[in-house]
Design an enzyme around this catalytic site. Structure first.
Site, PDB file in Angstrom:
ATOM      1  N   HIS A  66      29.420 -17.270  40.744  1.00 14.87           N
ATOM      2  CA  HIS A  66      28.127 -17.894  40.427  1.00 14.87           C
ATOM      3  C   HIS A  66      27.733 -18.940  41.473  1.00 14.87           C
ATOM      4  O   HIS A  66      26.577 -18.996  41.898  1.00 14.87           O
ATOM      5  CB  HIS A  66      28.174 -18.511  39.021  1.00 14.87           C
ATOM      6  CG  HIS A  66      28.191 -17.481  37.936  1.00 14.87           C
ATOM      7  ND1 HIS A  66      28.804 -17.677  36.714  1.00 14.87           N
ATOM      8  CD2 HIS A  66      27.674 -16.220  37.894  1.00 14.87           C
ATOM      9  CE1 HIS A  66      28.650 -16.596  35.969  1.00 14.87           C
ATOM     10  NE2 HIS A  66      27.962 -15.695  36.650  1.00 14.87           N
ATOM     11  N   ASP A 160      21.866 -10.314  40.804  1.00 18.04           N
ATOM     12  CA  ASP A 160      23.143 -10.400  40.077  1.00 18.04           C
ATOM     13  C   ASP A 160      23.212  -9.203  39.131  1.00 18.04           C
ATOM     14  O   ASP A 160      23.001  -9.311  37.933  1.00 18.04           O
ATOM     15  CB  ASP A 160      23.197 -11.711  39.289  1.00 18.04           C
ATOM     16  CG  ASP A 160      24.460 -11.794  38.429  1.00 18.04           C
ATOM     17  OD1 ASP A 160      24.419 -12.445  37.360  1.00 18.04           O
ATOM     18  OD2 ASP A 160      25.474 -11.161  38.802  1.00 18.04           O
ATOM     19  N   THR A 162      24.744  -5.229  37.733  1.00 16.20           N
ATOM     20  CA  THR A 162      25.957  -4.468  37.480  1.00 16.20           C
ATOM     21  C   THR A 162      26.209  -3.604  38.716  1.00 16.20           C
ATOM     22  O   THR A 162      25.514  -3.726  39.716  1.00 16.20           O
ATOM     23  CB  THR A 162      25.717  -3.561  36.247  1.00 16.20           C
ATOM     24  OG1 THR A 162      24.416  -2.977  36.364  1.00 16.20           O
ATOM     25  CG2 THR A 162      25.763  -4.367  34.960  1.00 16.20           C
TER      26      THR A 162
HETATM   27  N1  SAM Z   1      28.370 -10.610  38.059  1.00 15.51           N
HETATM   28  C1  SAM Z   1      28.371  -9.376  37.442  1.00 15.51           C
HETATM   29  C2  SAM Z   1      28.917  -8.344  38.387  1.00 15.51           C
HETATM   30  O1  SAM Z   1      29.127  -8.705  39.545  1.00 15.51           O
HETATM   31  O2  SAM Z   1      29.202  -7.249  37.985  1.00 15.51           O
HETATM   32  C3  SAM Z   1      27.008  -9.048  36.938  1.00 15.51           C
HETATM   33  C4  SAM Z   1      26.671  -9.899  35.859  1.00 15.51           C
HETATM   34  S1  SAM Z   1      25.198  -9.649  35.005  1.00 15.51           S
HETATM   35  C5  SAM Z   1      25.902  -9.513  33.445  1.00 15.51           C
HETATM   36  C6  SAM Z   1      24.560  -8.051  35.358  1.00 15.51           C
HETATM   37  C7  SAM Z   1      23.291  -7.804  34.569  1.00 15.51           C
HETATM   38  O3  SAM Z   1      22.444  -6.861  35.266  1.00 15.51           O
HETATM   39  C8  SAM Z   1      23.528  -7.183  33.180  1.00 15.51           C
HETATM   40  O4  SAM Z   1      23.151  -8.107  32.194  1.00 15.51           O
HETATM   41  C9  SAM Z   1      22.642  -5.932  33.167  1.00 15.51           C
HETATM   42  O5  SAM Z   1      22.026  -5.703  31.935  1.00 15.51           O
HETATM   43  C10 SAM Z   1      21.625  -6.279  34.269  1.00 15.51           C
HETATM   44  N2  SAM Z   1      20.936  -5.120  34.829  1.00 15.51           N
HETATM   45  C11 SAM Z   1      21.468  -3.904  35.120  1.00 15.51           C
HETATM   46  N3  SAM Z   1      20.500  -3.080  35.593  1.00 15.51           N
HETATM   47  C12 SAM Z   1      19.334  -3.806  35.610  1.00 15.51           C
HETATM   48  C13 SAM Z   1      17.991  -3.519  36.002  1.00 15.51           C
HETATM   49  N4  SAM Z   1      17.654  -2.303  36.477  1.00 15.51           N
HETATM   50  N5  SAM Z   1      17.063  -4.509  35.916  1.00 15.51           N
HETATM   51  C14 SAM Z   1      17.402  -5.748  35.444  1.00 15.51           C
HETATM   52  N6  SAM Z   1      18.670  -6.076  35.023  1.00 15.51           N
HETATM   53  C15 SAM Z   1      19.614  -5.119  35.126  1.00 15.51           C
END
Ligand code: SAM
Length: 300
Positions: A66, A160, A162
């Site tokens: 972070h 940030d 997935t």
């Molecule tokens: N730090 C983490 C990692 O490195 O794997 C990621 C943390 S954060 C929880 C990732 C977030 O991205 C999730 O809450 C997920 O729902 C979101 N996410 C995935 N695809 C997305 C998209 N197309 N638009 C917006 N958010 C998205």
């Protein structure tokens, strides 16, 4: 006494290995509209969130990722007022970004409302200071749609996300990066979660290949996060202002002082500078993606 459940990260099944964590307690588990979500307590790493079998955040080591995804682009930029986070569900990145008083408006675009909802209960250390902050705006939407349509313009974009699977796959495409460029102010910078090069080299190479077609300066910096297994994680770096990665340690320290010397457990001006000094194998991935020969790989 009931047998402890071991919860495995299945992200690297195709590489032939799994990491498993003993769950002292499973706090929450559900299939959301977008992904499988499980939150459990582990003796060493504390609370651990996994989405679709990939570790997202743990209370023990979250500070490394972070802080490096937030303070590096904001302090390198030096005058960031408008900041956009794509993804960021648990609000850990937002909590760090709001430490910068000069940031006037922080927008987080998250596709899955359930991740934010459950983070209110299980990650209050992130969500509480963030959700009550007037400078913060939460948008529940696909990040691709948002950057393709918004009229807003940003100094810093932090992706940030997935991994490139399920809803996150679109966030690693040329279309997405081009749309991010469209809503960046001149001299703005974008950083991206780009996997662990030792295990996921193609993720970095593919993103840097897209960046270099769109931006004057394309590459990455690195940091090691214990539960993002496989060694250093790469954080993609894309900007039209090549001087941003050259900002001196002195200037970074002065900017940190001016920003109020907020608390950090990983970021320092020296660590910031050092993060751009890439091990040769990662520098060669970046060189390859930039059409340069490995021999001419830039390691700093
Ligand atoms: N730090 C983490 C990692 O490195 O794997 C990621 C943390 S954060 C929880 C990732 C977030 O991205 C999730 O809450 C997920 O729902 C979101 N996410 C995935 N695809 C997305 C998209 N197309 N638009 C917006 N958010 C998205």
């Amino acid at each position: 006494m009931a047998e402890k459940r071991w919860i495995s990260e299945t992200l690297f099944d195709d590489l032939g290995f799994r990491i498993s964590y003993a769950a002292e307690r499973v706090l929450y588990e559900m299939q959301t509209e977008h992904q499988h979500l499980v939150l459990f307590e582990n003796k060493h790493f504390g609370k651990m969130l996994m989405l679709d079998g990939a570790t997202q955040v743990t209370t023990k080591d979250e500070f490394i990722y972070h802080e490096m995804m937030t303070h590096v682009p904001i302090l390198a930029h030096g005058r960031a007022k408008e900041v956009l986070i794509i993804g960021g569900g648990d609000c850990g990145i937002a909590e760090e970004a709001l430490k910068h008083k000069a940031v006037e408006r922080l927008t987080q675009v998250e596709i899955d409302a359930s991740v934010v909802e459950f983070s209110k209960e299980h990650f209050p250390e992130f969500t509480r200071p963030v959700l009550r902050n007037k400078r913060f705006e939460l948008v529940i939407e696909d990040g691709m749609k948002y950057v393709a349509e918004t009229e807003r313009r940003f100094d810093v974009i932090i992706v940030d996300s997935t991994d490139p699977q399920g809803p996150g796959a679109v966030l690693f495409t040329r279309e997405f990066y081009a749309a991010c460029k469209r809503c960046m102010k001149p001299g703005g910078v974008m950083v991206t979660q780009n996997g662990v090069p030792f295990l996921q080299p193609d993720e970095l190479i593919s993103s840097v290949r897209h960046f270099r077609k769109l931006f004057a300066d394309a590459g990455c910096y690195v940091a090691s996060i214990p539960t993002y297994v496989g060694g250093q994680m790469a954080m993609g770096w894309a900007t039209d202002n090549p001087r941003l990665r050259q900002v001196s340690e002195k200037t970074l320290s002065d900017r940190y002082e001016k920003a109020g010397r907020f608390s950090t457990k990983y970021w320092t001006a020296a660590v910031h500078r050092a993060a751009f000094a890439l091990p040769r194998f990662i520098a060669e991935h970046v060189a390859k993606a930039s059409g340069r020969s490995a021999r001419r790989a830039r390691t700093a």
